[in-house]
Design an enzyme around this catalytic site. Structure first.
Site, PDB file in Angstrom:
ATOM      1  N   ARG A  12       0.835  -1.207   0.000  1.00 25.85           N
ATOM      2  CA  ARG A  12       0.000   0.000   0.000  1.00 25.85           C
ATOM      3  C   ARG A  12       0.872   1.262   0.000  1.00 25.85           C
ATOM      4  O   ARG A  12       1.000   1.941  -0.999  1.00 25.85           O
ATOM      5  CB  ARG A  12      -0.958  -0.016   1.212  1.00 25.85           C
ATOM      6  N   ASP A  13       1.525   1.543   1.118  1.00 27.34           N
ATOM      7  CA  ASP A  13       2.314   2.777   1.225  1.00 27.34           C
ATOM      8  C   ASP A  13       3.419   2.782   0.167  1.00 27.34           C
ATOM      9  O   ASP A  13       3.733   3.819  -0.437  1.00 27.34           O
ATOM     10  CB  ASP A  13       2.921   2.869   2.632  1.00 27.34           C
ATOM     11  N   HIS A 213       4.098   4.126  12.870  1.00 30.60           N
ATOM     12  CA  HIS A 213       4.220   4.113  11.404  1.00 30.60           C
ATOM     13  C   HIS A 213       5.284   5.153  11.057  1.00 30.60           C
ATOM     14  O   HIS A 213       5.031   6.355  11.089  1.00 30.60           O
ATOM     15  CB  HIS A 213       2.856   4.445  10.780  1.00 30.60           C
ATOM     16  N   HIS A 215       8.603   6.800   8.826  1.00 30.81           N
ATOM     17  CA  HIS A 215       9.271   6.948   7.525  1.00 30.81           C
ATOM     18  C   HIS A 215      10.740   7.291   7.751  1.00 30.81           C
ATOM     19  O   HIS A 215      11.110   7.896   8.744  1.00 30.81           O
ATOM     20  CB  HIS A 215       8.558   8.006   6.666  1.00 30.81           C
ATOM     21  N   CYS A 246       3.523   9.339   0.984  1.00 36.01           N
ATOM     22  CA  CYS A 246       2.180   9.806   0.630  1.00 36.01           C
ATOM     23  C   CYS A 246       2.272  10.744  -0.567  1.00 36.01           C
ATOM     24  O   CYS A 246       2.976  11.756  -0.518  1.00 36.01           O
ATOM     25  CB  CYS A 246       1.559  10.535   1.821  1.00 36.01           C
ATOM     26  N   ASN A 255       9.174   4.263   3.839  1.00 38.05           N
ATOM     27  CA  ASN A 255       8.982   3.819   5.219  1.00 38.05           C
ATOM     28  C   ASN A 255      10.279   3.238   5.787  1.00 38.05           C
ATOM     29  O   ASN A 255      11.214   2.920   5.050  1.00 38.05           O
ATOM     30  CB  ASN A 255       7.935   2.698   5.270  1.00 38.05           C
TER      31      ASN A 255
HETATM   32  N1  COA Z   1     -13.482   4.460  -3.319  1.00 40.22           N
HETATM   33  C1  COA Z   1     -13.899   4.614  -4.602  1.00 40.22           C
HETATM   34  N2  COA Z   1     -14.544   5.697  -5.046  1.00 40.22           N
HETATM   35  C2  COA Z   1     -14.799   6.686  -4.165  1.00 40.22           C
HETATM   36  C3  COA Z   1     -14.376   6.594  -2.825  1.00 40.22           C
HETATM   37  C4  COA Z   1     -13.699   5.432  -2.395  1.00 40.22           C
HETATM   38  N3  COA Z   1     -13.259   5.277  -1.157  1.00 40.22           N
HETATM   39  N4  COA Z   1     -14.746   7.708  -2.195  1.00 40.22           N
HETATM   40  C5  COA Z   1     -15.361   8.491  -3.088  1.00 40.22           C
HETATM   41  N5  COA Z   1     -15.387   7.870  -4.295  1.00 40.22           N
HETATM   42  C6  COA Z   1     -15.935   8.385  -5.547  1.00 40.22           C
HETATM   43  C7  COA Z   1     -17.318   8.985  -5.376  1.00 40.22           C
HETATM   44  O1  COA Z   1     -18.304   7.984  -5.505  1.00 40.22           O
HETATM   45  C8  COA Z   1     -17.357   9.981  -6.489  1.00 40.22           C
HETATM   46  O2  COA Z   1     -17.553   9.314  -7.705  1.00 40.22           O
HETATM   47  P1  COA Z   1     -18.348  10.005  -8.934  1.00 40.22           P
HETATM   48  O3  COA Z   1     -17.518  11.187  -9.338  1.00 40.22           O
HETATM   49  O4  COA Z   1     -18.380   8.929  -9.962  1.00 40.22           O
HETATM   50  O5  COA Z   1     -19.682  10.395  -8.369  1.00 40.22           O
HETATM   51  C9  COA Z   1     -15.938  10.533  -6.510  1.00 40.22           C
HETATM   52  O6  COA Z   1     -15.128   9.474  -5.967  1.00 40.22           O
HETATM   53  C10 COA Z   1     -15.757  11.776  -5.706  1.00 40.22           C
HETATM   54  O7  COA Z   1     -16.299  11.569  -4.396  1.00 40.22           O
HETATM   55  P2  COA Z   1     -16.067  12.572  -3.179  1.00 40.22           P
HETATM   56  O8  COA Z   1     -16.733  12.001  -1.980  1.00 40.22           O
HETATM   57  O9  COA Z   1     -16.412  13.958  -3.606  1.00 40.22           O
HETATM   58  O10 COA Z   1     -14.500  12.435  -2.909  1.00 40.22           O
HETATM   59  P3  COA Z   1     -13.366  13.532  -3.054  1.00 40.22           P
HETATM   60  O11 COA Z   1     -13.095  13.769  -4.488  1.00 40.22           O
HETATM   61  O12 COA Z   1     -13.658  14.697  -2.182  1.00 40.22           O
HETATM   62  O13 COA Z   1     -12.108  12.724  -2.444  1.00 40.22           O
HETATM   63  C11 COA Z   1     -11.377  11.045  -0.895  1.00 40.22           C
HETATM   64  C12 COA Z   1     -12.130  12.346  -1.078  1.00 40.22           C
HETATM   65  C13 COA Z   1     -11.268  10.827   0.593  1.00 40.22           C
HETATM   66  C14 COA Z   1     -12.159   9.925  -1.550  1.00 40.22           C
HETATM   67  C15 COA Z   1      -9.978  11.150  -1.581  1.00 40.22           C
HETATM   68  O14 COA Z   1      -9.389  12.379  -1.251  1.00 40.22           O
HETATM   69  C16 COA Z   1      -9.040  10.024  -1.167  1.00 40.22           C
HETATM   70  O15 COA Z   1      -9.261   8.883  -1.485  1.00 40.22           O
HETATM   71  N6  COA Z   1      -7.948  10.324  -0.452  1.00 40.22           N
HETATM   72  C17 COA Z   1      -6.996   9.333   0.011  1.00 40.22           C
HETATM   73  C18 COA Z   1      -5.685   9.590  -0.630  1.00 40.22           C
HETATM   74  C19 COA Z   1      -4.679   8.555  -0.225  1.00 40.22           C
HETATM   75  O16 COA Z   1      -4.853   7.374  -0.387  1.00 40.22           O
HETATM   76  N7  COA Z   1      -3.557   9.043   0.323  1.00 40.22           N
HETATM   77  C20 COA Z   1      -2.474   8.209   0.684  1.00 40.22           C
HETATM   78  C21 COA Z   1      -2.692   7.466   1.930  1.00 40.22           C
HETATM   79  S1  COA Z   1      -2.344   8.423   3.359  1.00 40.22           S
HETATM   80 ZN    ZN Z   2       3.194   6.168   5.449  1.00 46.28          ZN
END
Ligand code: COA
Ligand code: ZN
Length: 312
Positions: A12-13, A213, A215, A246, A255
């Protein structure tokens, strides 16, 4: 009996920040080989929008595969309720939420404030309880971890006040999350700070505080792990080959390196449950799966010292 619990977060990371994609079958072979080396817990992917992080698009398939590996605890990162529902549908054993203590990183990473993320975690705890009630009262959903990200500093915000970290950890513990981790997302921590903040948070939430966790961005990954060990931490996230970081935290890099972490504890006489030679076999599969990606590790490159004996 292992005294150190390692959660391997490379799939993942590590892969979320890699320049290249690892094919699904290669991920599966790599994960299986790490489990065969004695790694008991692997964070195999994240349920985030595939468009955002294409390397995580096959997480459902990877979780389903990993669940067939005996005794392996299968973990997935989830950023919101939707991600939690996807993890539930696949049957992941554990989920982990990234909840940044830095407001700037929280907004960049999950487009929510830390307080909104706490509510997201609370809703998932409630969802699990409702599901448990429907299924006859058992608490049969995944274990829920909340990781306080940027707990030691942030490249976007700079200093993260310790009081903010403690307050956030307490709020997360109060949601009913099962365990709390502290994450040094961008490798800002030093050993004194690690001891101070882990001790402060433990005072407030006791054994709910579980993993470190860390890095290795500034080379202090192992020093910080040892400092955490000395204040009672027994759960560590680490990444094979030192991949990681990230994508939404500028300057983040890998990490703490699993191979070096295992060597450190084993050579101290503290069993990790991991077989170093088999870990090297798994490392070959990492290289085979993503050959263009640079990978790190002091012990793998230098070899074990002559006369080395594993702890167990
Ligand atoms: N899995 C799949 N699709 C998702 C989802 C999820 N967990 N969460 C939201 N979506 C989809 C929604 O259904 C929507 O789809 P559509 O455009 O087809 O309607 C779209 O994504 C946007 O949804 P929204 O709730 O507005 O999300 P956002 O664009 O504000 O993003 C997060 C918010 C939290 C989903 C996003 O910022 C994210 O995943 N961040 C994590 C990043 C990451 O992994 N960082 C590294 C680890 S620390
Ligand atoms: Zn990390």
């Amino acid at each position: 009996m292992r005294q150190i619990h390692i959660c391997e977060v490379g799939p993942r990371d590590g892969l979320q920040n890699a320049q290249h994609l690892m094919p699904t079958e290669a991920k599966q072979a790599w994960i299986a080989s790490m489990a065969a080396a004695g790694i008991e817990e692997i964070e195999v992917g994240s349920f985030v929008p595939p468009k955002l992080i294409p390397a995580m698009a096959d997480t459902a398939e990877i979780v389903t595969f990993a669940l067939t590996i005996p005794k392996l605890k299968v973990v997935a990162l989830v950023p919101n309720v939707k991600g939690f529902e996807r993890a539930l549908a696949c049957g992941a054993h554990k989920v982990t939420f990234p909840v940044s203590a830095s407001r700037a990183h929280s907004l960049a990473n999950v487009r929510m404030t830390p307080e909104q993320m706490v509510e997201e975690v609370r809703r998932c705890v409630e969802l699990r309880a409702q599901l448990g009630a429907k299924n006859g009262g058992g608490n049969n959903g995944p274990q829920i971890e909340a990781g306080v990200a940027t707990a030691f500093g942030c490249t976007l915000q700079g200093v993260v006040p310790e009081d903010d970290v403690v307050r956030l950890a307490v709020m997360l513990a109060e949601t009913g999350a099962d365990c709390i981790a502290l994450a040094d997302t961008v490798g800002y921590a030093n050993p004194a700070q690690i001891k101070r903040i882990f001790s402060r948070v433990r005072k407030e939430i006791g054994d709910k505080l579980e993993a470190a966790h860390l890095h290795n961005t500034r080379g202090l990954g192992l020093a910080n792990a040892l400092a955490a060990y000395e204040v009672g931490v027994r759960h560590f996230d680490s990444s094979m080959g030192g991949l990681g970081g990230c994508p939404f935290a500028p300057g983040a890099s890998g990490n703490v390196i699993t191979e070096d972490l295992v060597f450190m504890f084993e050579s101290m006489g503290v069993p990790t449950g991991v077989d170093f030679d088999k870990l090297m076999e798994a490392r070959k599969l990492l290289v085979a799966g993503i050959p263009q990606e640079p990978i790190y590790g002091h012990t793998p490159m230098a070899g074990l010292p002559k006369g080395f004996r594993a702890a167990a």
